[in-house]
Design a protein around this motif. Structure first.
Motif, short mmCIF file in Angstrom:
data_model
loop_
_atom_site.label_atom_id
_atom_site.label_comp_id
_atom_site.label_asym_id
_atom_site.label_seq_id
_atom_site.Cartn_x
_atom_site.Cartn_y
_atom_site.Cartn_z
N SER A 1 0.84 -1.19 0.00
CA SER A 1 0.00 0.00 0.00
C SER A 1 0.87 1.24 0.00
O SER A 1 1.94 1.28 0.60
CB SER A 1 -0.94 0.00 1.21
OG SER A 1 -0.15 0.03 2.39
N ARG A 2 0.41 2.23 -0.69
CA ARG A 2 1.15 3.49 -0.72
C ARG A 2 1.02 4.18 0.62
O ARG A 2 -0.01 4.07 1.28
CB ARG A 2 0.55 4.43 -1.78
CG ARG A 2 0.71 3.96 -3.17
CD ARG A 2 0.18 5.01 -4.10
NE ARG A 2 -0.05 4.47 -5.42
CZ ARG A 2 -0.67 5.11 -6.37
NH1 ARG A 2 -1.15 6.30 -6.16
NH2 ARG A 2 -0.83 4.57 -7.55
N PRO A 3 2.04 4.91 1.01
CA PRO A 3 1.89 5.67 2.24
C PRO A 3 0.80 6.73 2.07
O PRO A 3 0.74 7.40 1.03
CB PRO A 3 3.26 6.31 2.46
CG PRO A 3 4.02 6.10 1.21
CD PRO A 3 3.34 5.05 0.41
N GLN A 4 -0.05 6.84 3.04
CA GLN A 4 -1.16 7.78 2.95
C GLN A 4 -0.65 9.20 3.11
O GLN A 4 0.07 9.51 4.05
CB GLN A 4 -2.19 7.49 4.04
CG GLN A 4 -2.90 6.18 3.84
CD GLN A 4 -3.83 6.21 2.63
OE1 GLN A 4 -4.35 7.25 2.28
NE2 GLN A 4 -4.00 5.07 2.00
#
Length: 73
Positions: free
Chosen positions: A40-43
């Protein structure tokens, strides 16, 4: 009539090719290896979309209005 026969032959060929590709024990066939889980991409921190959505901007605007007029808007 000839068109119908050609259509049936074409469908049969497609079905046979699909089954051959999915046949286990053949190179390139069978079940696919499971995909690795997606990282997951960093938010990114969420921020207001427009100035009137930003509570800090609205407070500053209200403060400036009161300072300029001496009375609420």
């Amino acid at each position: 009539m000839v068109f119908l026969v050609m259509l049936v032959i074409a469908v049969a060929v497609v079905v046979l090719v699909m089954r051959a590709a999915a046949a286990p024990g053949r190179p390139g066939g069978g079940q696919r290896a499971p995909r690795p889980p997606r990282s997951s991409r960093p938010q990114r921190p969420t921020r207001p979309l427009a100035p009137d959505d930003d509570p800090e901007f609205l407070r500053e605007l209200d403060r400036r209005t009161r300072r300029d007029d001496g009375s609420p808007a």
